[in-house]
Scaffold this motif. Structure first.
Motif, PDB file in Angstrom:
ATOM      1  N   SER A   1       1.046   3.815  -3.206  1.00 50.49           N
ATOM      2  CA  SER A   1       0.690   5.214  -2.976  1.00 50.49           C
ATOM      3  C   SER A   1       1.807   6.147  -3.409  1.00 50.49           C
ATOM      4  O   SER A   1       1.575   7.154  -4.079  1.00 50.49           O
ATOM      5  CB  SER A   1       0.370   5.438  -1.492  1.00 50.49           C
ATOM      6  OG  SER A   1      -0.686   4.591  -1.098  1.00 50.49           O
TER       7      SER A   1
ATOM      8  N   GLY B   1      -9.546   4.859   0.291  1.00 51.70           N
ATOM      9  CA  GLY B   1      -8.586   4.930   1.394  1.00 51.70           C
ATOM     10  C   GLY B   1      -8.027   3.576   1.791  1.00 51.70           C
ATOM     11  O   GLY B   1      -6.957   3.496   2.395  1.00 51.70           O
ATOM     12  N   ARG B   2      -8.732   2.519   1.451  1.00 53.00           N
ATOM     13  CA  ARG B   2      -8.209   1.174   1.733  1.00 53.00           C
ATOM     14  C   ARG B   2      -7.167   0.756   0.700  1.00 53.00           C
ATOM     15  O   ARG B   2      -6.356  -0.123   0.950  1.00 53.00           O
ATOM     16  CB  ARG B   2      -9.355   0.178   1.773  1.00 53.00           C
ATOM     17  CG  ARG B   2     -10.255   0.390   2.968  1.00 53.00           C
ATOM     18  CD  ARG B   2     -11.383  -0.631   3.026  1.00 53.00           C
ATOM     19  NE  ARG B   2     -12.373  -0.211   3.995  1.00 53.00           N
ATOM     20  CZ  ARG B   2     -13.447   0.518   3.715  1.00 53.00           C
ATOM     21  NH1 ARG B   2     -13.674   0.899   2.480  1.00 53.00           N
ATOM     22  NH2 ARG B   2     -14.291   0.866   4.664  1.00 53.00           N
TER      23      ARG B   2
ATOM     24  N   ARG C   1       0.823  -1.214   0.000  1.00 48.16           N
ATOM     25  CA  ARG C   1       0.000   0.000   0.000  1.00 48.16           C
ATOM     26  C   ARG C   1       0.857   1.264   0.000  1.00 48.16           C
ATOM     27  O   ARG C   1       0.637   2.165  -0.816  1.00 48.16           O
ATOM     28  CB  ARG C   1      -0.953  -0.031   1.192  1.00 48.16           C
ATOM     29  CG  ARG C   1      -1.905   1.139   1.249  1.00 48.16           C
ATOM     30  CD  ARG C   1      -2.907   0.929   2.386  1.00 48.16           C
ATOM     31  NE  ARG C   1      -3.814   2.024   2.506  1.00 48.16           N
ATOM     32  CZ  ARG C   1      -3.914   2.783   3.587  1.00 48.16           C
ATOM     33  NH1 ARG C   1      -3.159   2.534   4.643  1.00 48.16           N
ATOM     34  NH2 ARG C   1      -4.765   3.775   3.621  1.00 48.16           N
TER      35      ARG C   1
ATOM     36  N   SER D   1      -2.640   5.172   0.551  1.00 43.35           N
ATOM     37  CA  SER D   1      -2.376   5.978   1.738  1.00 43.35           C
ATOM     38  C   SER D   1      -2.120   7.409   1.283  1.00 43.35           C
ATOM     39  O   SER D   1      -1.188   7.666   0.512  1.00 43.35           O
ATOM     40  CB  SER D   1      -1.147   5.424   2.463  1.00 43.35           C
ATOM     41  OG  SER D   1      -0.617   6.385   3.334  1.00 43.35           O
ATOM     42  N   LEU D   2      -2.924   8.357   1.743  1.00 44.08           N
ATOM     43  CA  LEU D   2      -2.807   9.733   1.294  1.00 44.08           C
ATOM     44  C   LEU D   2      -1.467  10.350   1.692  1.00 44.08           C
ATOM     45  O   LEU D   2      -0.858  11.075   0.909  1.00 44.08           O
ATOM     46  CB  LEU D   2      -3.961  10.576   1.841  1.00 44.08           C
ATOM     47  CG  LEU D   2      -4.059  11.998   1.307  1.00 44.08           C
ATOM     48  CD1 LEU D   2      -4.212  12.016  -0.205  1.00 44.08           C
ATOM     49  CD2 LEU D   2      -5.199  12.741   1.970  1.00 44.08           C
TER      50      LEU D   2
ATOM     51  N   ARG E   1      -5.594  12.178   5.505  1.00 38.20           N
ATOM     52  CA  ARG E   1      -6.241  10.865   5.564  1.00 38.20           C
ATOM     53  C   ARG E   1      -7.231  10.763   4.417  1.00 38.20           C
ATOM     54  O   ARG E   1      -7.751  11.759   3.943  1.00 38.20           O
ATOM     55  CB  ARG E   1      -6.899  10.628   6.913  1.00 38.20           C
ATOM     56  CG  ARG E   1      -8.141  11.406   7.182  1.00 38.20           C
ATOM     57  CD  ARG E   1      -8.719  11.074   8.574  1.00 38.20           C
ATOM     58  NE  ARG E   1     -10.042  11.572   8.724  1.00 38.20           N
ATOM     59  CZ  ARG E   1     -10.356  12.795   9.111  1.00 38.20           C
ATOM     60  NH1 ARG E   1      -9.396  13.647   9.380  1.00 38.20           N
ATOM     61  NH2 ARG E   1     -11.607  13.171   9.213  1.00 38.20           N
ATOM     62  N   LEU E   2      -7.448   9.554   3.992  1.00 38.49           N
ATOM     63  CA  LEU E   2      -8.345   9.282   2.879  1.00 38.49           C
ATOM     64  C   LEU E   2      -9.362   8.263   3.358  1.00 38.49           C
ATOM     65  O   LEU E   2      -9.010   7.132   3.687  1.00 38.49           O
ATOM     66  CB  LEU E   2      -7.552   8.762   1.676  1.00 38.49           C
ATOM     67  CG  LEU E   2      -8.309   8.475   0.395  1.00 38.49           C
ATOM     68  CD1 LEU E   2      -9.061   9.705  -0.090  1.00 38.49           C
ATOM     69  CD2 LEU E   2      -7.346   7.994  -0.677  1.00 38.49           C
ATOM     70  N   ASP E   3     -10.614   8.685   3.429  1.00 40.20           N
ATOM     71  CA  ASP E   3     -11.692   7.814   3.895  1.00 40.20           C
ATOM     72  C   ASP E   3     -12.394   7.170   2.711  1.00 40.20           C
ATOM     73  O   ASP E   3     -12.266   7.618   1.578  1.00 40.20           O
ATOM     74  CB  ASP E   3     -12.710   8.633   4.707  1.00 40.20           C
ATOM     75  CG  ASP E   3     -12.080   9.295   5.921  1.00 40.20           C
ATOM     76  OD1 ASP E   3     -11.180   8.697   6.532  1.00 40.20           O
ATOM     77  OD2 ASP E   3     -12.496  10.427   6.248  1.00 40.20           O
TER      78      ASP E   3
ATOM     79  N   GLY F   1     -13.590   8.226  -2.555  1.00 39.42           N
ATOM     80  CA  GLY F   1     -13.013   8.514  -1.252  1.00 39.42           C
ATOM     81  C   GLY F   1     -13.069  10.006  -0.978  1.00 39.42           C
ATOM     82  O   GLY F   1     -13.274  10.810  -1.888  1.00 39.42           O
TER      83      GLY F   1
ATOM     84  N   ALA G   1     -10.677  12.864   0.823  1.00 43.07           N
ATOM     85  CA  ALA G   1      -9.396  13.215   1.431  1.00 43.07           C
ATOM     86  C   ALA G   1      -9.619  14.413   2.345  1.00 43.07           C
ATOM     87  O   ALA G   1     -10.329  15.347   1.983  1.00 43.07           O
ATOM     88  CB  ALA G   1      -8.381  13.551   0.351  1.00 43.07           C
TER      89      ALA G   1
END
Length: 195
Positions: free
Chosen positions: A47, A151-152, A43, A155-156, A145-147, A126, A128
């Motif tokens: 990213s 986001g899974r 991840r 990684s922001l 953060r990235l929801d 997502g 951010a």
């Protein structure tokens, strides 16, 4: 008084049950190892790669001048205080949508002390969220953060690291310095000085 003891005979566990338990345990450990490898190796690597590709696309946009979007933006910043509205940012993102791949769509909202970006990439959505600040004269993202499902996947913080680095390198190379940076609802306020 006589006591009678009943002998309890233990039945040996079947080999099949022991073998099944062993396979289940092994499978659990393999799954744990795969999840750990994804979270801590794959991840962040994915990213960072996406972030580096974004920087490459923003550095050279294929125009005749060869100047990319990011260098042009830094050069275009006038000295003094600059106020940029969320509508201007969204119009700019829409006009340069081709350079944002793999991001299919992005909409920015400037909220008190930070920004929120609704993103669609890799077929996933997502949101951010992050703040921005100056640290030792460099622009940094605060608590990125990235929801959502996106986001899974990425990684922001790892994605933004190459972009932050390139932006700060361009400012330094052009002899520009951001002395104030803040976000108010609907507006990004930047103060630029020439070094």
């Amino acid at each position: 008084m006589t006591r009678h003891y009943r002998s309890v005979q233990r039945q040996p566990r079947s080999r099949r049950g022991i073998a099944c338990l062993g396979w289940i345990t092994a499978l659990i450990w393999v799954l744990v190892a795969l999840v750990a490898a994804y979270l801590f190796v794959l991840r962040p690597s994915l990213s960072r790669t996406v972030g580096e590709q974004a920087v490459q696309r923003l550095n050279i946009d294929g125009t005749q001048s060869g100047a990319g979007v990011l260098p042009t933006l830094v050069t275009a910043l006038p000295s003094g205080e600059v106020r940029i509205s969320e509508q201007e940012i969204n119009a700019y993102l829409l006009a340069h949508a081709g350079l944002l791949a793999p991001i299919d769509q992005a909409t920015v909202r400037l909220v008190s002390g930070g920004l929120e970006v609704d993103i669609r990439a890799f077929g996933l959505d997502g949101t951010a969220r992050m703040g921005v600040a100056l640290q030792n004269g460099r622009v940094i993202a605060l608590n990125p953060r990235l929801d959502g499902p996106l986001g899974r996947l990425v990684s922001l913080g790892d994605l933004l690291a190459p972009v932050e680095q390139r932006l700060n390198e361009l400012l330094e190379a052009q002899g520009r310095r951001i002395t104030d940076l803040r976000i108010e609802p609907g507006e990004l306020i930047v103060t630029v000085t020439d070094a």
